[in-house]
Motif scaffolding. Structure first.
Motif, short mmCIF file in Angstrom:
data_model
loop_
_atom_site.label_atom_id
_atom_site.label_comp_id
_atom_site.label_asym_id
_atom_site.label_seq_id
_atom_site.Cartn_x
_atom_site.Cartn_y
_atom_site.Cartn_z
N ASP A 56 0.81 -1.22 0.00
CA ASP A 56 0.00 0.00 0.00
C ASP A 56 0.84 1.27 0.00
O ASP A 56 0.34 2.35 0.26
N LEU A 57 2.12 1.12 -0.29
CA LEU A 57 3.02 2.26 -0.37
C LEU A 57 3.68 2.30 -1.74
O LEU A 57 4.17 1.28 -2.22
N TRP A 58 3.68 3.47 -2.36
CA TRP A 58 4.43 3.70 -3.59
C TRP A 58 5.42 4.82 -3.33
O TRP A 58 5.35 5.51 -2.30
N TYR A 59 6.36 5.01 -4.27
CA TYR A 59 7.35 6.05 -4.03
C TYR A 59 7.84 6.69 -5.32
O TYR A 59 7.61 6.18 -6.43
N CYS A 60 8.50 7.83 -5.15
CA CYS A 60 9.14 8.55 -6.23
C CYS A 60 10.59 8.83 -5.82
O CYS A 60 10.91 8.83 -4.63
N LEU A 61 11.43 9.07 -6.80
CA LEU A 61 12.82 9.42 -6.53
C LEU A 61 13.13 10.76 -7.19
O LEU A 61 12.77 10.96 -8.36
N GLY A 62 13.77 11.65 -6.45
CA GLY A 62 14.11 12.94 -7.03
C GLY A 62 15.00 13.75 -6.11
O GLY A 62 15.39 13.29 -5.03
N ILE A 63 15.33 14.95 -6.57
CA ILE A 63 16.17 15.88 -5.81
C ILE A 63 15.38 17.17 -5.60
O ILE A 63 15.05 17.89 -6.56
N HIS A 64 15.04 17.43 -4.36
CA HIS A 64 14.26 18.60 -3.95
C HIS A 64 15.06 19.88 -4.18
O HIS A 64 16.28 19.88 -4.04
N PRO A 65 14.40 20.98 -4.54
CA PRO A 65 15.15 22.22 -4.76
C PRO A 65 15.95 22.69 -3.56
O PRO A 65 16.98 23.37 -3.72
N TRP A 66 15.53 22.35 -2.34
CA TRP A 66 16.33 22.73 -1.18
C TRP A 66 17.69 22.07 -1.18
O TRP A 66 18.62 22.55 -0.52
N PHE A 67 17.81 20.96 -1.90
CA PHE A 67 19.07 20.23 -1.95
C PHE A 67 19.71 20.32 -3.34
O PHE A 67 20.59 19.51 -3.67
N ALA A 68 19.29 21.30 -4.13
CA ALA A 68 19.86 21.46 -5.46
C ALA A 68 21.35 21.76 -5.39
O ALA A 68 22.10 21.42 -6.32
N HIS A 69 21.81 22.37 -4.29
CA HIS A 69 23.24 22.65 -4.15
C HIS A 69 24.06 21.37 -4.04
O HIS A 69 25.28 21.38 -4.25
N GLU A 70 23.39 20.24 -3.73
CA GLU A 70 24.07 18.95 -3.68
C GLU A 70 24.06 18.24 -5.02
O GLU A 70 24.70 17.20 -5.18
N CYS A 71 23.31 18.77 -5.97
CA CYS A 71 23.04 18.08 -7.23
C CYS A 71 24.25 18.15 -8.16
O CYS A 71 24.56 19.21 -8.72
N ARG A 72 24.92 17.02 -8.32
CA ARG A 72 26.08 16.92 -9.19
C ARG A 72 25.77 15.94 -10.32
O ARG A 72 24.77 15.22 -10.28
N ALA A 73 26.64 15.88 -11.30
CA ALA A 73 26.41 15.00 -12.43
C ALA A 73 26.27 13.55 -11.99
O ALA A 73 25.44 12.80 -12.52
N ASP A 74 27.05 13.13 -10.99
CA ASP A 74 26.96 11.74 -10.56
C ASP A 74 25.65 11.46 -9.83
O ASP A 74 25.15 10.33 -9.86
N ASP A 75 25.07 12.48 -9.19
CA ASP A 75 23.76 12.30 -8.55
C ASP A 75 22.68 12.08 -9.60
O ASP A 75 21.81 11.22 -9.44
N LEU A 76 22.75 12.85 -10.67
CA LEU A 76 21.78 12.70 -11.75
C LEU A 76 21.98 11.38 -12.48
O LEU A 76 21.01 10.74 -12.89
N ASP A 77 23.23 10.96 -12.62
CA ASP A 77 23.50 9.65 -13.21
C ASP A 77 22.92 8.53 -12.34
O ASP A 77 22.32 7.57 -12.85
N ALA A 78 23.09 8.69 -11.01
CA ALA A 78 22.56 7.69 -10.08
C ALA A 78 21.04 7.65 -10.15
O ALA A 78 20.42 6.57 -10.07
N LEU A 79 20.42 8.82 -10.30
CA LEU A 79 18.97 8.88 -10.41
C LEU A 79 18.51 8.19 -11.69
O LEU A 79 17.55 7.39 -11.67
N GLU A 80 19.19 8.46 -12.78
CA GLU A 80 18.84 7.83 -14.05
C GLU A 80 18.98 6.30 -13.96
O GLU A 80 18.10 5.56 -14.44
N GLN A 81 20.04 5.83 -13.33
CA GLN A 81 20.24 4.39 -13.19
C GLN A 81 19.16 3.76 -12.32
O GLN A 81 18.63 2.68 -12.64
N ALA A 82 18.81 4.44 -11.22
CA ALA A 82 17.77 3.92 -10.32
C ALA A 82 16.43 3.84 -11.05
O ALA A 82 15.67 2.88 -10.87
#
Length: 264
Positions: A56-82
């Motif tokens: 009964d639980l679903w989920y999403c994966l993403g990077i919140h704008p509050w943490f955009a300063h943490e957003c690097r190319a490898d984070d986006l690559d990891a998101l794409e892979q996930a």
């Protein structure tokens, strides 16, 4: 009634130790399922593990704008892979977006645009955080020819802003803000939009309804938000609940009828 909390941070530590109790209480009020957004790379595993532990639980994966300063190319690559190897319980990308009241919007734009591109690549809906940036979000989606599905969650803005987003293909998140008399502009917008464009959410533990202490929001308050929306729009609660259920099913591509009543 059958309800789905379309945006609930149920992985947050404040729910540790009493999740089952809250889910049982929410189920008794008709809440059939929750969708848990991810907000940064370091919490993706926690969100996924929690959602995958129950039907009964679903989920999403993403990077919140509050943490955009943490957003690097490898984070986006990891998101794409996930996302490329996502299970059926992963139903969207987010929470992503823009926030003019916290952080650098220009820095947030790059992170948001990358996630919009992933939504287009994978055909997944976006869960968008937008604070004082509704026009910027509209422009960002329009610029790339985006034509998918999205939830602009926790909407607080004018009818004109909401209408533009709806016409682009977005759905509008209805949360506890509508229970507050001071939210006149938002209440007016949500009273006038077509109900096919509305999605019910709590954003728990935040966005508390009237009478609920700050930071104490939970899925058990979803029916109260529905009741407030029903009164605001002059529609029967049952009919409105049915329409909102269809909307959340369409947004996330899930079949809520597969959820057995005993699942919660």
């Amino acid at each position: 009634m059958r309800l789905v909390d379309a945006h609930c941070h149920f992985d947050f530590p404040c729910f540790d130790g009493h999740r089952d109790e809250l889910l049982q209480a929410a189920a008794g009020l008709g809440v059939r399922a929750l969708v848990i957004p991810g907000v940064r790379r370091r919490n993706w595993d926690r969100v996924a593990a929690l959602a995958e532990s129950r039907s009964d639980l679903w989920y999403c994966l993403g990077i919140h704008p509050w943490f955009a300063h943490e957003c690097r190319a490898d984070d986006l690559d990891a998101l794409e892979q996930a996302l490329s190897r996502r299970p059926k319980s992963c139903v969207g990308i987010g929470e992503c977006g823009l926030d003019a009241l916290r952080g650098n919007v220009q820095e947030q734009q790059a992170c948001f645009q990358a996630q919009v591109a992933l939504s287009m690549k994978f055909g997944l809906p976006l869960v968008i955080h937008s604070v004082k940036t509704h026009d910027l979000v509209y422009v960002a989606l329009k610029r790339v020819g985006w034509s998918g599905a999205a939830l602009v969650h926790g909407f607080s803005g004018s009818y004109q802003q909401a209408r533009k987003l709806v016409d682009l293909g977005c759905l509008i998140g209805v949360g506890g803000v509508i229970t507050h008399d001071r939210a006149g502009k938002t209440r007016d917008a949500l009273s006038r939009l077509p109900r096919e464009s509305l999605i019910l959410e709590t954003d728990a533990p935040d966005m508390a309804p009237q009478g609920v202490a700050r930071g104490q929001n939970s899925p058990v308050h979803l029916p109260a938000i529905l009741a407030a929306l029903s009164q605001l729009r002059g529609e029967r609660v049952e009919a409105l609940a049915d329409a909102l259920l269809k909307n959340v099913s369409r947004l996330y591509g899930v079949d809520v009828d597969t959820l057995a009543p005993a699942a919660l």
